[in-house]
Design an enzyme around this catalytic site. Structure first.
Site, PDB file in Angstrom:
ATOM      1  N   GLU A   1      -5.571  30.494  82.751  1.00 17.89           N
ATOM      2  CA  GLU A   1      -5.216  29.576  83.829  1.00 17.89           C
ATOM      3  C   GLU A   1      -5.945  28.251  83.633  1.00 17.89           C
ATOM      4  O   GLU A   1      -7.132  28.138  83.999  1.00 17.89           O
ATOM      5  CB  GLU A   1      -5.619  30.156  85.192  1.00 17.89           C
ATOM      6  CG  GLU A   1      -4.944  31.461  85.535  1.00 17.89           C
ATOM      7  CD  GLU A   1      -4.914  31.677  87.041  1.00 17.89           C
ATOM      8  OE1 GLU A   1      -3.817  31.889  87.567  1.00 17.89           O
ATOM      9  OE2 GLU A   1      -5.966  31.619  87.684  1.00 17.89           O
TER      10      GLU A   1
ATOM     11  N   HIS B   1     -11.874  34.240  88.648  1.00 18.66           N
ATOM     12  CA  HIS B   1     -10.907  33.162  88.886  1.00 18.66           C
ATOM     13  C   HIS B   1     -11.671  31.831  88.931  1.00 18.66           C
ATOM     14  O   HIS B   1     -12.810  31.783  89.394  1.00 18.66           O
ATOM     15  CB  HIS B   1     -10.177  33.415  90.217  1.00 18.66           C
ATOM     16  CG  HIS B   1      -9.046  32.465  90.429  1.00 18.66           C
ATOM     17  ND1 HIS B   1      -9.240  31.175  90.864  1.00 18.66           N
ATOM     18  CD2 HIS B   1      -7.711  32.609  90.249  1.00 18.66           C
ATOM     19  CE1 HIS B   1      -8.064  30.569  90.942  1.00 18.66           C
ATOM     20  NE2 HIS B   1      -7.119  31.411  90.568  1.00 18.66           N
TER      21      HIS B   1
ATOM     22  N   GLU C   1     -11.538  29.426  90.842  1.00 13.89           N
ATOM     23  CA  GLU C   1     -12.014  29.036  92.178  1.00 13.89           C
ATOM     24  C   GLU C   1     -13.313  29.759  92.509  1.00 13.89           C
ATOM     25  O   GLU C   1     -14.189  29.204  93.177  1.00 13.89           O
ATOM     26  CB  GLU C   1     -10.917  29.317  93.218  1.00 13.89           C
ATOM     27  CG  GLU C   1      -9.804  28.276  93.109  1.00 13.89           C
ATOM     28  CD  GLU C   1      -8.438  28.742  93.565  1.00 13.89           C
ATOM     29  OE1 GLU C   1      -8.346  29.789  94.239  1.00 13.89           O
ATOM     30  OE2 GLU C   1      -7.453  28.053  93.244  1.00 13.89           O
TER      31      GLU C   1
ATOM     32  N   GLY D   1      -0.037  31.857  92.161  1.00 16.31           N
ATOM     33  CA  GLY D   1      -0.712  31.551  93.413  1.00 16.31           C
ATOM     34  C   GLY D   1       0.304  31.167  94.489  1.00 16.31           C
ATOM     35  O   GLY D   1       0.937  32.016  95.104  1.00 16.31           O
ATOM     36  N   GLY D   2       0.480  29.863  94.672  1.00 16.62           N
ATOM     37  CA  GLY D   2       1.334  29.343  95.750  1.00 16.62           C
ATOM     38  C   GLY D   2       2.700  30.000  95.844  1.00 16.62           C
ATOM     39  O   GLY D   2       3.146  30.369  96.936  1.00 16.62           O
TER      40      GLY D   2
ATOM     41  N   ASN E   1      -1.383  36.180  93.506  1.00 15.81           N
ATOM     42  CA  ASN E   1      -2.729  35.924  94.028  1.00 15.81           C
ATOM     43  C   ASN E   1      -2.563  35.121  95.315  1.00 15.81           C
ATOM     44  O   ASN E   1      -2.331  33.920  95.275  1.00 15.81           O
ATOM     45  CB  ASN E   1      -3.517  35.132  92.973  1.00 15.81           C
ATOM     46  CG  ASN E   1      -4.877  34.696  93.473  1.00 15.81           C
ATOM     47  OD1 ASN E   1      -5.334  35.140  94.535  1.00 15.81           O
ATOM     48  ND2 ASN E   1      -5.531  33.827  92.725  1.00 15.81           N
ATOM     49  N   TRP E   2      -2.677  35.821  96.438  1.00 14.37           N
ATOM     50  CA  TRP E   2      -2.440  35.150  97.727  1.00 14.37           C
ATOM     51  C   TRP E   2      -3.599  34.241  98.120  1.00 14.37           C
ATOM     52  O   TRP E   2      -3.499  33.475  99.058  1.00 14.37           O
ATOM     53  CB  TRP E   2      -2.210  36.189  98.826  1.00 14.37           C
ATOM     54  CG  TRP E   2      -0.973  37.022  98.669  1.00 14.37           C
ATOM     55  CD1 TRP E   2      -0.114  37.066  97.593  1.00 14.37           C
ATOM     56  CD2 TRP E   2      -0.436  37.955  99.623  1.00 14.37           C
ATOM     57  NE1 TRP E   2       0.899  37.955  97.828  1.00 14.37           N
ATOM     58  CE2 TRP E   2       0.729  38.514  99.066  1.00 14.37           C
ATOM     59  CE3 TRP E   2      -0.840  38.373 100.895  1.00 14.37           C
ATOM     60  CZ2 TRP E   2       1.504  39.465  99.742  1.00 14.37           C
ATOM     61  CZ3 TRP E   2      -0.078  39.320 101.577  1.00 14.37           C
ATOM     62  CH2 TRP E   2       1.087  39.859 100.995  1.00 14.37           C
ATOM     63  N   LYS E   3      -4.712  34.382  97.421  1.00 13.04           N
ATOM     64  CA  LYS E   3      -5.924  33.609  97.753  1.00 13.04           C
ATOM     65  C   LYS E   3      -6.282  33.819  99.234  1.00 13.04           C
ATOM     66  O   LYS E   3      -6.065  34.909  99.750  1.00 13.04           O
ATOM     67  CB  LYS E   3      -5.726  32.132  97.386  1.00 13.04           C
ATOM     68  CG  LYS E   3      -5.235  31.964  95.948  1.00 13.04           C
ATOM     69  CD  LYS E   3      -5.296  30.564  95.443  1.00 13.04           C
ATOM     70  CE  LYS E   3      -4.807  30.532  93.996  1.00 13.04           C
ATOM     71  NZ  LYS E   3      -4.910  29.226  93.377  1.00 13.04           N
TER      72      LYS E   3
ATOM     73  N   GLY F   1      -2.445  24.961  91.279  1.00 17.13           N
ATOM     74  CA  GLY F   1      -2.132  24.335  92.563  1.00 17.13           C
ATOM     75  C   GLY F   1      -1.766  22.864  92.475  1.00 17.13           C
ATOM     76  O   GLY F   1      -1.716  22.171  93.480  1.00 17.13           O
TER      77      GLY F   1
ATOM     78  N   SER G   1       0.473  26.893  88.543  1.00 18.32           N
ATOM     79  CA  SER G   1       1.734  26.254  88.960  1.00 18.32           C
ATOM     80  C   SER G   1       2.984  26.932  88.411  1.00 18.32           C
ATOM     81  O   SER G   1       3.983  26.264  88.142  1.00 18.32           O
ATOM     82  CB  SER G   1       1.734  24.759  88.596  1.00 18.32           C
ATOM     83  OG  SER G   1       0.715  24.083  89.321  1.00 18.32           O
TER      84      SER G   1
HETATM   85  P1  PGA Z   1      -0.982  28.392  91.549  1.00 16.10           P
HETATM   86  O1  PGA Z   1      -2.313  29.285  91.426  1.00 16.10           O
HETATM   87  O2  PGA Z   1       0.167  29.237  91.095  1.00 16.10           O
HETATM   88  O3  PGA Z   1      -0.895  28.033  93.020  1.00 16.10           O
HETATM   89  O4  PGA Z   1      -1.186  27.188  90.682  1.00 16.10           O
HETATM   90  C1  PGA Z   1      -2.472  30.176  90.369  1.00 16.10           C
HETATM   91  C2  PGA Z   1      -3.811  30.868  90.478  1.00 16.10           C
HETATM   92  O5  PGA Z   1      -4.791  30.218  90.847  1.00 16.10           O
HETATM   93  O6  PGA Z   1      -3.918  32.076  90.208  1.00 16.10           O
END
Ligand code: PGA
Length: 254
Positions: free
Chosen positions: A170, A100, A102, A235-236, A13-15, A176, A214
């Site tokens: 999640e 998600h 977010e 994500g990251g 997930n590149w966001k 993050g 994470s």
């Molecule tokens: P993260 O994000 O790996 O940066 O914690 C995961 C996500 O939100 O899908």
């Protein structure tokens, strides 16, 4: 150990990150790595919508799937700024991340809205990755499993099946932050989700349940071998080819 041993799905997930140049570099890197071990795991990249067409061209002929980070509940119409599931399919997407945390936080997405999006995704032939997860306050007061049950019950369409639905657990406080739940805590939630899916759906035992929050190369081996963990939503670490690949290796091993 992972009793169900479903083929792992490793989703990036590149966001809201990247650029045309970064999209090109990251996909080239991943294609190179995946070509050497094509059967490792199902790989998925979910770039920002602006780069989906570019990514689709770059992924052409590879087994790496493309996904979006959202979709609308309707397939067309007067919805300025939105993208339909049908359009995403037309652009080469096979998956869409939905609900998600977010989006639930930034755009007030409710369980009902997420369910409607998942239904639209299903109608268009997209695989929905429906995200659920508790906040830190909810965990602290011991409400994690109740919160997860309510989110799943509200966000997953009643006619879902294993071919069209993936769940991502999640924990909001792990996204993050570099913090992760213990393997025991992950196992408790994933086992709970599995029992609900089995109770609700004929093929609930085959629905993949991803862990996200994470995930990185250094913790993937531990997290990916927890009971009922069938892959990761990353994500990251998905913005670094080497890290993302190491997570896929960890998920496939053992
Ligand atoms: P993260 O994000 O790996 O940066 O914690 C995961 C996500 O939100 O899908």
């Amino acid at each position: 150990m992972n009793a169900s041993r479903l083929r792992p799905l490793i989703a990036g997930n590149w966001k809201m990150n990247g650029s045309r140049a970064q999209t090109e570099a990251l996909i080239a890197d991943l294609r190179g790595r995946a070509a050497s071990q094509p059967d490792l795991a199902d790989l998925l990249v979910c770039p920002p919508a602006a780069y989906l067409m570019q990514a689709a061209k770059l992924l052409d002929g590879s087994a790496i799937a493309l996904g979006a980070q959202d979709c609308h509940t309707r397939q067309s119409g007067a919805h300025t700024g939105d993208l339909s599931a049908a359009m995403l399919v037309d652009c080469g997407c096979r998956y869409a991340i939905l609900g998600h945390s977010e989006r639930r936080a930034d755009h007030g997405e409710t369980n009902e809205l997420v369910a409607a999006k998942a239904k639209a995704a299903h109608e268009a032939g997209l695989i929905a990755i429906v995200c659920v997860g508790e906040t830190e306050a909810e965990r602290d007061r011991g409400a994690t499993l109740d919160v997860i049950s309510a989110q799943l019950e509200g966000s997953v369409p009643a006619d879902a099946d294993a071919a069209g639905l993936v769940i991502a657990y999640e924990p909001v406080w792990a996204i993050g932050t570099g913090r992760t739940p213990t393997p025991e805590d992950v196992a408790a939630v994933h086992t709970h989700i599995r029992s609900l899916l089995k109770a609700w759906f004929k093929d609930g035992a085959e629905m993949r349940i991803l862990y996200g929050g994470s995930v990185k190369a250094s913790n993937a081996a531990t997290l990916m071998h927890v009971a009922e963990v069938n892959g990761a939503l990353v994500g990251g670490a998905s913005l670094k080819g080497e890290e993302f690949w190491a997570i896929a290796l960890a998920a496939a091993g053992g």
